[in-house]
Write an enzyme that holds these catalytic residues in place. Sequence first.
Site: not given
Lengths: 368, 368
Positions: A92, A305, A308, A334
Amino acid sequence: MLEFKVEKTSSECKARTGTLKLNHGEVKTPIFMPVGTRASVRAMTCDELKEIGSQIILGNTYHLYLRPGEEIMREAGGLNKFMNWDKPILTDSGGFQVFSLSRQRKITEEGVHFRSHIDGSKHFISPEKSIDIQNFLGSDIMMAFDECVPYPASYDYTKDSMLRTLRWLERCIKHNKNDNQALFGIIQGGMYKDLRKYSAEKTTAFDLSGFSIGGLSVGEPKDMMVELLHYTTQFMPINKPRYLMGVGSPDYLFEAVEAGVDMADCVLPTRIARNGTAISYNGKLVLKNAKYRKDFRPIDENCSCYACKNHSRAYIRHLISVNEILAARLLTIHNLYFLLDLMKNIRSSIEEDRFLEYKKEFYDSYGY
Amino acid sequence: MLEFKVEKTSSECKARTGTLKLNHGEVKTPIFMPVGTRASVRAMTCDELKEIGSQIILGNTYHLYLRPGEEIMREAGGLNKFMNWDKPILTDSGGFQVFSLSRQRKITEEGVHFRSHIDGSKHFISPEKSIDIQNFLGSDIMMAFDECVPYPASYDYTKDSMLRTLRWLERCIKHNKNDNQALFGIIQGGMYKDLRKYSAEKTTAFDLSGFSIGGLSVGEPKDMMVELLHYTTQFMPINKPRYLMGVGSPDYLFEAVEAGVDMADCVLPTRIARNGTAISYNGKLVLKNAKYRKDFRPIDENCSCYACKNHSRAYIRHLISVNEILAARLLTIHNLYFLLDLMKNIRSSIEEDRFLEYKKEFYDSYGY
């Protein structure tokens, strides 16, 4: 270097898929970009970022200018080498943080005088300085220096600021020393349609690699955001990438893509992760809540993921409650995986020309 | 289940190699065991622990009893399943934390009444309770409930405490409901040789799977520690594993192995990692120091850990200075990798019957 090719456009709305070719590789759009504020996407290694499918990450010019600073960054050979990330980086302009974080800032035509939020030291960032910093950071995509006007702001303030941002854009273009880094101009104009139109037309009149939409999702109501977003993108060229800055909640990502946006970023998924919240296709889970203490299911049974596949809600809830670093790690993995996966699904739905149908399915399952 | 086989003994000292067979797998000794206090080795995933060669980790009975507590741990099916670690786990007895962390503790013959260091709630841990907890945690190796006497302590206090620890050991043995979990007795006796001898002889007279040495490395001078350690191990059976509790600095590990110790653990490497310090074969590096800000070498050029293969001292120093989670992660990986690698090298040096030579080489390069 930047080449952009639109590949498929929805027959029902402005949603589209595309490919961005950058110095450090290709990026399939639409894409969500994880934010690596201070040369690190918080709690993640670069390898983990790749494993979850990150194609491009952000670096914050303001933060990197203050720490580690120019000398170290130059000697390191730029941001990619410093953090050992070999894929594309977008930086940015520093404008957003100068205006939102710094102390005692004073805006002049020349640039912004401010004091560091860390130690109160005095600094000055101008359009030229912002480009200098982004040149030594060596990002694939740079942003022109702008002011992101807060919400609410008066018409006169917004107009003056937008016009100055346009003048700053000219100086950025003139000052850039590295044509191999792509430069995006930022469309401002606050919540005023005529200012948005003016800014969009003038900004996109410059021969730039792409264009950003700034100053949205800054606290205004969602309806207003969506309306101004659609209003703004109609003035943006079809053959250039469009980047909506600071958007990362699932619904805002859908709205952005529907309005023809190709790129978005936000600290939201990583910030709420550190705060104990997971995002899933079935809505948010505030995992620190006691109701998860004996819930031995994964966050999302259909998610692939690392968190999980390996751990239960009960375990993550325990880690949060005892303040273990692993809690932030698992939830960050996650949440980023979820958003990257969501964008992949959105891309597929555009390819199959069923984006609006997919949006409706998602909203139903998420509970919007 | 526990089977232990001594494989090679040094011809110059008591150092030896061996193999421990446990419910969740084999452990090559001598071994350093990372500490997973609250069902997590801080900042590490289980996969990362395996990648760096961890064969067995520790869990803290006191912490796990308080959080997540018995109910959740039972429903999870034990500590291995709760944290998704499929290799061996050793649990301490809770004694050390009850005595060092808790508030308003009152020792009786029956056990210890105390208040939680977290919320002041009242608790009581007895030898039976400690074994109950370790039974539902399901660790491969359990410790008998003991009092770790601080340094300095009077002869009379140390003697009374040691005799009570012996009585508690009998109760632990009697109460244990799961013969498949190995139980170790802990030798105490403070800094008094006659008490150490008495404790060692009485403790090792029980038919247990192995024996621990507690109450050393608690603040006494190094010479005193080394002398008492050598003095104690001579009374311990050769065919049973010997575990020195709470030792993890490189020199103490060498001294322990030289005295015939097979297992050791300590939070030191992970704690100093989070504090910005790396351990290497060339000594400690306080990476938060400014002198590393433009040092683009890895922590240790000869190290194969993830941090050394991917990142520079300058980058890690930056991460420390901006308080990024990745700093703690990289330094924890490095420090644990270093100690596990060191123990591997120590094992090889014993196999080659050159342990004392290797010790001298290491002390020279480390700078002791």
